[in-house]
Scaffold this active site. Structure first.
Site, short mmCIF file in Angstrom:
data_model
loop_
_atom_site.label_atom_id
_atom_site.label_comp_id
_atom_site.label_asym_id
_atom_site.label_seq_id
_atom_site.Cartn_x
_atom_site.Cartn_y
_atom_site.Cartn_z
N ARG A 123 0.50 -1.23 0.15
CA ARG A 123 0.03 -0.19 0.19
C ARG A 123 0.82 1.46 -0.41
O ARG A 123 0.64 1.89 0.49
CB ARG A 123 -1.59 -0.07 0.97
N LYS A 145 3.56 11.98 -10.96
CA LYS A 145 2.74 11.01 -11.77
C LYS A 145 3.42 9.51 -12.08
O LYS A 145 4.45 9.59 -13.05
CB LYS A 145 2.72 11.91 -12.90
N GLU A 187 10.59 19.86 -24.23
CA GLU A 187 9.75 19.96 -22.83
C GLU A 187 10.47 20.84 -22.33
O GLU A 187 9.50 22.58 -21.77
CB GLU A 187 9.51 18.66 -21.98
N LYS A 229 8.52 23.31 -12.74
CA LYS A 229 7.91 22.51 -12.68
C LYS A 229 7.52 22.15 -11.22
O LYS A 229 5.97 22.15 -11.03
CB LYS A 229 8.46 21.30 -13.03
N GLU A 239 -3.61 18.47 -10.75
CA GLU A 239 -4.01 18.34 -11.85
C GLU A 239 -6.28 18.77 -11.56
O GLU A 239 -5.99 18.27 -12.59
CB GLU A 239 -3.55 17.17 -12.48
N ARG A 243 -2.41 22.90 -13.33
CA ARG A 243 -1.20 21.76 -13.21
C ARG A 243 -1.15 21.89 -15.17
O ARG A 243 -0.34 21.20 -15.84
CB ARG A 243 -1.29 20.34 -12.68
N ASN A 247 0.82 20.71 -20.31
CA ASN A 247 0.23 19.65 -21.60
C ASN A 247 0.30 20.77 -22.60
O ASN A 247 -0.40 19.94 -23.97
CB ASN A 247 -1.20 19.34 -21.22
N HIS A 250 0.66 19.24 -25.64
CA HIS A 250 0.05 17.53 -25.84
C HIS A 250 -0.79 16.73 -26.29
O HIS A 250 -0.97 16.10 -26.27
CB HIS A 250 0.41 17.72 -24.77
N HIS A 254 -0.31 14.51 -29.05
CA HIS A 254 -0.62 12.87 -28.41
C HIS A 254 -1.79 12.53 -29.60
O HIS A 254 -1.17 11.30 -29.81
CB HIS A 254 -1.30 13.26 -27.26
N HIS A 267 8.40 11.64 -28.10
CA HIS A 267 7.67 12.82 -27.28
C HIS A 267 7.02 14.06 -27.65
O HIS A 267 6.77 14.28 -28.01
CB HIS A 267 7.25 12.05 -25.84
N1 GLY Z 1 3.70 15.57 -17.21
C1 GLY Z 1 3.21 16.72 -17.30
C2 GLY Z 1 2.65 16.78 -15.61
O1 GLY Z 1 3.97 15.91 -14.85
O2 GLY Z 1 1.80 17.16 -15.53
#
Ligand code: GLY
Length: 372
Positions: A123, A145, A187, A229, A239, A243, A247, A250, A254, A267
């Protein structure tokens, strides 16, 4: 050289990003404070383990940290539940317990996979990120993430799992494939457009050094990117709002990656083309107040030797298909497509469900006819 430190402000889960060339050899010393007791399981893909595994394990051993190394085959296809399951079995074999730590060592795939493994094992056990690619250094290793791909889609299974710290040795990019390195620069460029005009101007002045992976330029770009960041993650960890600005480019990118079945573009390359499409959509919606943005963004994309456009036989038909892919993007909320669009250098906003015809036109702007 004293490592540079950027803090990710998340209350009692705040953590430090340590950045300095040569820092890999200092990992054990840095982690003494994080891993006060217990053992560590380092999870790395085979390529990274071969290149840098010994140096990392030596550093941990010298600091008195007991650690085992678990490897998995390199490549995005291994960012999957089956691989996570093998790693959980390895956790069991190594008797990884609640007080132990999982260390992700490698690029975005290792960080996402090892972070997901750490989020669910017992957990949740402590987790540390040691990124080795530019993309992972400036983006995916920070912010928590994690996840795996599945037949249902990319990154649809996952968890937010913040690391206890991030250790970045920017000199490791020297061992990267040149194209993959440059893809990460997209990026870096993004941070300048979405939040920091001074950082964008710095990139314009140092574009050649960055394209050539000059160590001092890379270290500065990594530190600035992490600083930006960290602000977004501190403001909006899950997000729910701002946040999403990360993107930029993106949603378009994508769609292009999906259309080309993740085979043609790395990417960052797709995101570079996507940023140009986003700029076009902002202009046609009358939102863009900075007429020079397109020229300056294009110039950096060129300087970083990233593709500007996707050649195809029938741009009009493909633009319509790409717009359809957007409706399947996981950033779609309540059936509304969402685009991050620039207003001026350093400022972007989210626009929901813009006129579908303008979206098709924006896609069209990033496609060139391959028929000459
Ligand atoms: N890669 C975008 C984020 O971490 O929100």
């Amino acid at each position: 050289m004293e490592p540079l430190r950027v803090d990710v402000p998340l209350g009692d889960r705040s953590y430090a990003i340590h950045i300095a060339p040569g820092l890999l050899a200092e990992t054990g010393n840095l982690l003494r404070g994080v891993i006060q007791r217990g053992r560590a399981l380092v999870i790395a893909d085979e390529r990274v383990a071969k290149l840098h595994g010994k140096a990392l394990m030596r550093s941990l051993e010298q600091a008195g940290i007991g650690a085992a190394l678990a490897t998995f085959p390199s490549g995005e296809v291994h960012k999957c539940l089956a691989e996570a399951d093998l790693l959980w079995r390895r956790c069991a074999e190594e008797h990884i317990e609640r007080g132990d730590t999982i260390i992700a060592f490698g690029g975005g795939v290792s960080g996402d996979l090892a972070g997901f493994v750490a989020s669910a094992w017992m957990r949740g056990v402590r987790f540390v990120q040691i990124p080795t690619t530019l993309l992972a250094m400036v983006d995916s290793s920070v912010g928590g993430k994690t996840g795996v791909n599945s037949p249902a889609g990319k990154n649809l299974i996952g968890a937010f799992k913040q690391p206890g710290c991030v250790i970045i040795d920017p000199s490791l990019v020297a061992t990267m494939d040149a194209r993959e390195y440059r893809s990460g620069l997209a990026e870096v460029l993004k941070y300048g457009v979405i939040r920091d005009p001074a950082f964008f101007a710095w990139q314009e002045q140092h574009a050649q050094e960055l394209a050539d992976a000059d160590p001092a330029a890379v270290a500065y770009a990594v530190a600035q990117s992490c600083r930006i960041k960290a602000i977004y993650v501190g403001e909006d960890e899950f997000e729910k709002g701002v946040r999403a600005h990360l993107n930029y480019g993106h949603t378009f990118g994508h769609a292009l990656e999906r259309e080309t079945e993740y085979r043609q573009y790395l990417h960052g390359e797709a995101v570079g083309i996507g940023m140009r499409m986003a700029e076009c959509l902002a202009r046609s919606l009358g939102m863009l107040r900075d007429q020079d943005l397109a020229r300056r963004q294009d110039a950096l994309i060129d300087a970083y030797r990233l593709p500007r456009a996707h050649p195809c036989a029938d741009p009009s038909a493909l633009a319509r298909r790409l717009a359809d892919h957007c409706r399947l993007d996981k950033k779609v909320a309540a059936g509304r497509t969402r685009f991050v669009l620039p207003m001026r250098l350093g400022q972007v906003t989210v626009r929901e469900s813009p006129d579908p015809q303008l979206v098709i036109e924006a896609f069209r702007s990033g496609l060139t006819s391959s028929v000459t």
